[in-house]
Design a protein around this motif. Structure first.
Motif, PDB file in Angstrom:
ATOM      1  N   ALA A  28       0.834  -1.211   0.000  1.00  0.00           N
ATOM      2  CA  ALA A  28       0.000   0.000   0.000  1.00  0.00           C
ATOM      3  C   ALA A  28       0.868   1.262   0.000  1.00  0.00           C
ATOM      4  O   ALA A  28       0.556   2.245  -0.692  1.00  0.00           O
ATOM      5  N   ILE A  29       1.953   1.248   0.754  1.00  0.00           N
ATOM      6  CA  ILE A  29       2.857   2.409   0.803  1.00  0.00           C
ATOM      7  C   ILE A  29       3.400   2.708  -0.592  1.00  0.00           C
ATOM      8  O   ILE A  29       3.376   3.855  -1.053  1.00  0.00           O
ATOM      9  N   PHE A  30       3.864   1.670  -1.295  1.00  0.00           N
ATOM     10  CA  PHE A  30       4.447   1.879  -2.626  1.00  0.00           C
ATOM     11  C   PHE A  30       3.376   2.245  -3.658  1.00  0.00           C
ATOM     12  O   PHE A  30       3.600   3.084  -4.527  1.00  0.00           O
ATOM     13  N   GLU A  31       2.225   1.631  -3.541  1.00  0.00           N
ATOM     14  CA  GLU A  31       1.125   1.919  -4.473  1.00  0.00           C
ATOM     15  C   GLU A  31       0.683   3.388  -4.343  1.00  0.00           C
ATOM     16  O   GLU A  31       0.555   4.109  -5.339  1.00  0.00           O
ATOM     17  N   LEU A  32       0.475   3.849  -3.110  1.00  0.00           N
ATOM     18  CA  LEU A  32       0.009   5.218  -2.886  1.00  0.00           C
ATOM     19  C   LEU A  32       1.097   6.248  -3.182  1.00  0.00           C
ATOM     20  O   LEU A  32       0.796   7.388  -3.536  1.00  0.00           O
ATOM     21  N   SER A  33       2.349   5.839  -3.036  1.00  0.00           N
ATOM     22  CA  SER A  33       3.467   6.755  -3.311  1.00  0.00           C
ATOM     23  C   SER A  33       3.917   6.681  -4.764  1.00  0.00           C
ATOM     24  O   SER A  33       4.817   7.410  -5.172  1.00  0.00           O
ATOM     25  N   LYS A  34       3.298   5.736  -5.517  1.00  0.00           N
ATOM     26  CA  LYS A  34       3.650   5.513  -6.923  1.00  0.00           C
ATOM     27  C   LYS A  34       5.123   5.124  -7.103  1.00  0.00           C
ATOM     28  O   LYS A  34       5.791   5.562  -8.037  1.00  0.00           O
ATOM     29  N   TYR A  35       5.621   4.304  -6.174  1.00  0.00           N
ATOM     30  CA  TYR A  35       6.967   3.745  -6.286  1.00  0.00           C
ATOM     31  C   TYR A  35       6.868   2.435  -7.069  1.00  0.00           C
ATOM     32  O   TYR A  35       5.901   1.683  -6.922  1.00  0.00           O
ATOM     33  N   SER A  36       7.891   2.139  -7.871  1.00  0.00           N
ATOM     34  CA  SER A  36       7.858   0.925  -8.703  1.00  0.00           C
ATOM     35  C   SER A  36       8.530  -0.267  -8.022  1.00  0.00           C
ATOM     36  O   SER A  36       8.644  -1.332  -8.619  1.00  0.00           O
ATOM     37  N   CYS A  37       8.974  -0.103  -6.791  1.00  0.00           N
ATOM     38  CA  CYS A  37       9.656  -1.179  -6.063  1.00  0.00           C
ATOM     39  C   CYS A  37       8.752  -2.413  -5.953  1.00  0.00           C
ATOM     40  O   CYS A  37       7.596  -2.316  -5.538  1.00  0.00           O
ATOM     41  N   GLN A  38       9.272  -3.574  -6.316  1.00  0.00           N
ATOM     42  CA  GLN A  38       8.523  -4.825  -6.228  1.00  0.00           C
ATOM     43  C   GLN A  38       8.665  -5.413  -4.824  1.00  0.00           C
ATOM     44  O   GLN A  38       9.740  -5.370  -4.239  1.00  0.00           O
ATOM     45  N   VAL A  39       7.567  -5.959  -4.293  1.00  0.00           N
ATOM     46  CA  VAL A  39       7.576  -6.529  -2.940  1.00  0.00           C
ATOM     47  C   VAL A  39       7.196  -7.999  -3.014  1.00  0.00           C
ATOM     48  O   VAL A  39       6.186  -8.362  -3.621  1.00  0.00           O
ATOM     49  N   SER A  40       8.013  -8.847  -2.382  1.00  0.00           N
ATOM     50  CA  SER A  40       7.719 -10.277  -2.306  1.00  0.00           C
ATOM     51  C   SER A  40       7.397 -10.660  -0.863  1.00  0.00           C
ATOM     52  O   SER A  40       8.063 -10.189   0.069  1.00  0.00           O
TER      53      SER A  40
END
Length: 291
Positions: free
Chosen positions: A231-243
């Motif tokens: 959610a943090i990356f989605e809302l911040s529009k970061y492209s970092c992939q999370v596993s």
């Protein structure tokens, strides 16, 4: 005018209280940081607090380094447990109330439904154990006029926390592994601060004597640390992939509860609180960080 004295002014919650203080015109505030009131110096606590007049003491100070507590047991115990007796004595001397912040880590994390305030405690690490002992000593010495608020997964614009760590790592890396088998609810420190100040001004707390009570508070909803990071990356529009990874793949000195969701019905009913959903609270925090 209700006089409020708050400890731990440089922490996440202390700084969030300061942001909100002007919204509560019937409260006057004094904030103390560690240089003014060091809870590890037990002999000085009552002396320091006797120099202030207050109606409500907000104890936001704590030893919160969960992993470090495993090797600094004595220091964590002094601040989280033994200091509470001194705070209780100083509060009683003033005929005041105390609102003390505790943690979901007082539970063992093996529940199948959100924890209620009356559920059996069974901390799995030193931090949780010292926080539980602090609750117990406070309620022993103050069967009246003490409120304990257990919270979880606190983050904010201030200090070090999961949200700020994810934002930093998300800029530096293309990929991150985050634990998916620990379930709970994040707490935006500003929402917790707002709830505490609503309680401090509530008619219930203006009575001469109030039965001491434990409450639970976090933002609404449920997620894992993996969901939170996504959610943090989605809302911040970061492209970092999370596993997603399991707890066993990321060993830490202190054991963490697998499940620490808390039932908040009691605090909502007692004080008429409306609690924001965790994703909405996260959006608010991220906007504040952008500023």
């Amino acid at each position: 005018m209700i006089k409020v004295l708050a400890t731990g002014s440089n922490g996440q919650l202390g700084q969030s209280l300061q942001v909100l203080q002007n919204q509560f015109s019937d409260l006057s505030f004094v904030f103390l940081d560690r240089s003014q009131l060091d809870l590890s110096q037990l002999d000085s606590i009552q002396t320091v607090l006797s120099g202030y007049e207050f109606d409500v003491l907000l104890n936001c100070a704590a030893y919160t380094a969960v992993d470090q507590a495993e090797s600094e047991k004595e220091l964590a115990n002094r601040i989280n447990h033994q200091a509470l007796k001194e705070l209780a004595m100083a509060t009683k001397q003033q005929g005041a109330k105390i609102i003390h912040v505790s943690t979901d880590y007082v539970f063992n994390g093996r529940a199948y439904r959100p924890y209620q305030e009356t559920d059996k405690t069974d901390p799995q690490n030193i931090y949780g154990f010292t926080k539980l002992k602090g609750e117990q000593v406070l309620l022993k010495h103050m069967p009246e006029n003490a409120i304990v608020i257990r919270t979880s997964w606190v983050y904010s614009e201030f200090g070090n926390n999961f949200v700020k760590t994810m934002l930093r790592l998300g800029k530096e890396r293309e990929h991150l592994n985050v634990i998916f088998d620990q379930i709970g609810s994040p707490t935006y420190a500003r929402d917790l601060a707002n709830a505490i100040l609503q309680i401090a001004t509530h008619p219930t707390l203006q009575k001469t004597k109030v039965e001491s009570q434990i409450f639970h508070y976090s933002n609404e909803g449920v997620c894992s640390w993996f969901d939170f990071a996504k959610a943090i990356f989605e809302l911040s529009k970061y492209s970092c992939q999370v596993s997603p990874i399991e707890t066993k793949d990321y060993p830490t000195p202190a054991a963490r509860p697998y499940y620490s969701l808390m039932n908040k019905a009691e605090i909502k009913q007692s004080y008429g609180l409306e609690i924001p959903y965790w994703r909405d609270a996260l959006k608010t925090c991220l906007k504040e960080l952008e500023k």
